[in-house]
Design a protein around this motif. Structure first.
Motif, mmCIF file in Angstrom:
data_model
loop_
_atom_site.group_PDB
_atom_site.id
_atom_site.type_symbol
_atom_site.label_atom_id
_atom_site.label_comp_id
_atom_site.label_asym_id
_atom_site.label_seq_id
_atom_site.Cartn_x
_atom_site.Cartn_y
_atom_site.Cartn_z
ATOM 1 N N ASP A 178 -60.731 -11.312 82.765
ATOM 2 C CA ASP A 178 -59.705 -10.339 83.157
ATOM 3 C C ASP A 178 -60.269 -8.922 83.235
ATOM 4 O O ASP A 178 -59.847 -8.128 84.088
ATOM 5 N N LYS A 179 -61.211 -8.585 82.364
ATOM 6 C CA LYS A 179 -61.845 -7.261 82.415
ATOM 7 C C LYS A 179 -62.558 -7.061 83.749
ATOM 8 O O LYS A 179 -62.431 -6.021 84.394
ATOM 9 N N VAL A 180 -63.313 -8.068 84.149
ATOM 10 C CA VAL A 180 -64.068 -7.970 85.408
ATOM 11 C C VAL A 180 -63.119 -8.031 86.603
ATOM 12 O O VAL A 180 -63.267 -7.257 87.560
ATOM 13 N N ILE A 181 -62.143 -8.910 86.557
ATOM 14 C CA ILE A 181 -61.159 -9.012 87.642
ATOM 15 C C ILE A 181 -60.461 -7.670 87.826
ATOM 16 O O ILE A 181 -60.310 -7.186 88.953
ATOM 17 N N GLY A 182 -60.067 -7.050 86.740
ATOM 18 C CA GLY A 182 -59.412 -5.746 86.820
ATOM 19 C C GLY A 182 -60.298 -4.681 87.437
ATOM 20 O O GLY A 182 -59.849 -3.899 88.278
ATOM 21 N N ALA A 183 -61.545 -4.657 87.041
ATOM 22 C CA ALA A 183 -62.479 -3.656 87.574
ATOM 23 C C ALA A 183 -62.749 -3.886 89.060
ATOM 24 O O ALA A 183 -62.758 -2.933 89.859
ATOM 25 N N ILE A 184 -62.978 -5.129 89.443
ATOM 26 C CA ILE A 184 -63.223 -5.440 90.857
ATOM 27 C C ILE A 184 -61.992 -5.056 91.673
ATOM 28 O O ILE A 184 -62.101 -4.389 92.703
ATOM 29 N N ALA A 185 -60.830 -5.483 91.228
ATOM 30 C CA ALA A 185 -59.592 -5.199 91.963
ATOM 31 C C ALA A 185 -59.362 -3.691 92.087
ATOM 32 O O ALA A 185 -58.914 -3.211 93.126
ATOM 33 N N GLU A 186 -59.682 -2.950 91.043
ATOM 34 C CA GLU A 186 -59.471 -1.499 91.041
ATOM 35 C C GLU A 186 -60.369 -0.785 92.052
ATOM 36 O O GLU A 186 -59.993 0.234 92.614
ATOM 37 N N THR A 187 -61.556 -1.310 92.282
ATOM 38 C CA THR A 187 -62.513 -0.619 93.158
ATOM 39 C C THR A 187 -62.537 -1.137 94.592
ATOM 40 O O THR A 187 -63.242 -0.584 95.431
ATOM 41 N N MET A 188 -61.776 -2.165 94.894
ATOM 42 C CA MET A 188 -61.819 -2.757 96.235
ATOM 43 C C MET A 188 -61.183 -1.870 97.298
ATOM 44 O O MET A 188 -61.346 -2.123 98.481
ATOM 45 N N ASP A 189 -60.484 -0.808 96.889
ATOM 46 C CA ASP A 189 -59.941 0.104 97.890
ATOM 47 C C ASP A 189 -61.056 0.741 98.708
ATOM 48 O O ASP A 189 -60.854 1.164 99.840
ATOM 49 N N THR A 190 -62.263 0.764 98.150
ATOM 50 C CA THR A 190 -63.434 1.254 98.872
ATOM 51 C C THR A 190 -63.624 0.489 100.173
ATOM 52 O O THR A 190 -64.094 1.035 101.163
ATOM 53 N N LYS B 145 -46.073 -16.208 100.286
ATOM 54 C CA LYS B 145 -46.924 -16.848 101.291
ATOM 55 C C LYS B 145 -47.407 -15.849 102.351
ATOM 56 O O LYS B 145 -48.596 -15.812 102.655
ATOM 57 N N PRO B 146 -46.534 -14.993 102.914
ATOM 58 C CA PRO B 146 -47.017 -14.022 103.916
ATOM 59 C C PRO B 146 -48.045 -13.040 103.343
ATOM 60 O O PRO B 146 -49.054 -12.748 103.984
ATOM 61 N N SER B 147 -47.792 -12.543 102.134
ATOM 62 C CA SER B 147 -48.723 -11.595 101.517
ATOM 63 C C SER B 147 -50.074 -12.249 101.260
ATOM 64 O O SER B 147 -51.124 -11.654 101.506
ATOM 65 N N MET B 148 -50.031 -13.482 100.782
ATOM 66 C CA MET B 148 -51.275 -14.186 100.491
ATOM 67 C C MET B 148 -52.051 -14.485 101.774
ATOM 68 O O MET B 148 -53.252 -14.283 101.833
ATOM 69 N N GLY C 144 -61.202 -0.820 101.889
ATOM 70 C CA GLY C 144 -59.970 -0.794 102.660
ATOM 71 C C GLY C 144 -59.079 -1.987 102.376
ATOM 72 O O GLY C 144 -58.302 -2.413 103.220
ATOM 73 N N VAL C 145 -59.195 -2.527 101.176
ATOM 74 C CA VAL C 145 -58.461 -3.722 100.792
ATOM 75 C C VAL C 145 -57.229 -3.322 99.983
ATOM 76 O O VAL C 145 -57.300 -2.462 99.111
ATOM 77 N N THR C 146 -56.110 -3.964 100.284
ATOM 78 C CA THR C 146 -54.868 -3.708 99.548
ATOM 79 C C THR C 146 -55.008 -4.214 98.111
ATOM 80 O O THR C 146 -55.835 -5.092 97.842
ATOM 81 N N PRO C 147 -54.185 -3.724 97.210
ATOM 82 C CA PRO C 147 -54.229 -4.231 95.827
ATOM 83 C C PRO C 147 -54.018 -5.742 95.747
ATOM 84 O O PRO C 147 -54.665 -6.419 94.943
ATOM 85 N N ALA C 148 -53.119 -6.291 96.581
ATOM 86 C CA ALA C 148 -52.873 -7.744 96.555
ATOM 87 C C ALA C 148 -54.137 -8.508 96.960
ATOM 88 O O ALA C 148 -54.528 -9.484 96.305
ATOM 89 N N ALA C 149 -54.794 -8.059 98.037
ATOM 90 C CA ALA C 149 -56.018 -8.723 98.482
ATOM 91 C C ALA C 149 -57.133 -8.536 97.460
ATOM 92 O O ALA C 149 -57.943 -9.438 97.232
ATOM 93 N N ALA C 150 -57.177 -7.379 96.830
ATOM 94 C CA ALA C 150 -58.199 -7.116 95.813
ATOM 95 C C ALA C 150 -58.036 -8.050 94.619
ATOM 96 O O ALA C 150 -59.011 -8.622 94.128
ATOM 97 N N ASN C 151 -56.807 -8.222 94.164
ATOM 98 C CA ASN C 151 -56.563 -9.149 93.054
ATOM 99 C C ASN C 151 -56.911 -10.576 93.442
ATOM 100 O O ASN C 151 -57.458 -11.337 92.635
ATOM 101 N N LEU C 152 -56.612 -10.935 94.677
ATOM 102 C CA LEU C 152 -56.935 -12.276 95.154
ATOM 103 C C LEU C 152 -58.451 -12.489 95.151
ATOM 104 O O LEU C 152 -58.946 -13.477 94.608
ATOM 105 N N TYR C 153 -59.196 -11.541 95.736
ATOM 106 C CA TYR C 153 -60.650 -11.674 95.760
ATOM 107 C C TYR C 153 -61.212 -11.735 94.337
ATOM 108 O O TYR C 153 -62.044 -12.590 94.022
ATOM 109 N N ALA C 154 -60.767 -10.830 93.491
ATOM 110 C CA ALA C 154 -61.298 -10.767 92.121
ATOM 111 C C ALA C 154 -61.020 -12.063 91.364
ATOM 112 O O ALA C 154 -61.877 -12.549 90.614
#
Length: 183
Positions: free
Chosen positions: A17-29, A62-65, A31-41
């Motif tokens: 969860d620590k790493v997932i949170g950090a990856i998700a937090e920085t994915m805006d770099t 389903k649409p967001s995912m 141009g990724v939305t928070p939802a997509a960032a959490n998914l990737y992480a």
């Protein structure tokens, strides 16, 4: 060896969860939305996931995912995979950060080079027309020449950026800036 009071599986999940949170937090770099960032992480720690598994894990609509998966595929951070015997599509996260960095930034820089060099070429033709037009005043010609020269100078940057992309894609960048293991 000391005995911990924390369940090892809980400790593993906390660490993830620590790493997932950090990856998700920085994915805006990227141009990724928070939802997509959490998914990737989240996918980063999985071997592969189906769309249903992603929805269940993250509680996404389903649409967001679907939008998030599509965006991650566009920037080459997630790939669709084939699983023999399964009718469901599975997806895997790109785990090589060098590869995802290179794919994303090279796409953006190539777009910048192509778009701006095309605009510069068109604008320079217009400036040449103004400089050759008998109706143009000396001020018009001077202004057109100034802007033409300014654009000509800017081409140096775009050609450099294009060379950088080529060196990154070919891996030659690592001759100048090697990958190093650091603690």
């Amino acid at each position: 060896m000391s005995e911990s009071k924390v369940n090892p599986n809980d400790k593993i999940e906390e660490a993830k969860d620590k790493v997932i949170g950090a990856i998700a937090e920085t994915m805006d770099t990227y141009g990724v939305t928070p939802a997509a960032a959490n998914l990737y992480a989240t996918m980063y720690f999985e071997d592969q996931m189906t769309l249903d598994e992603m929805r269940t894990e993250l509680g996404m609509s389903k649409p967001s995912m679907s939008t998030s998966v599509r965006k991650l595929q566009e920037i080459e951070m997630v790939k669709k995979t084939f699983t023999r015997g399964s009718r469901k599509h599975t997806y895997i996260a790109e785990k090589n950060f060098f590869r995802s960095f290179m794919a994303f930034y090279c796409q953006m820089w190539e777009r910048e080079v192509k778009t701006n060099l095309a605009a510069i070429a068109e604008a320079q033709e217009d400036f040449i027309d103004v400089m050759k037009d008998a109706k143009s005043t000396q001020d018009d010609v001077a202004k057109a020449k100034k802007y033409y020269d300014q654009l000509e100078e800017s081409k140096t940057y775009y050609h450099w950026l294009d060379d950088l992309v080529e060196r990154i894609r070919s891996g030659k960048i690592f001759d100048f800036l090697p990958k190093e293991q650091r603690d």
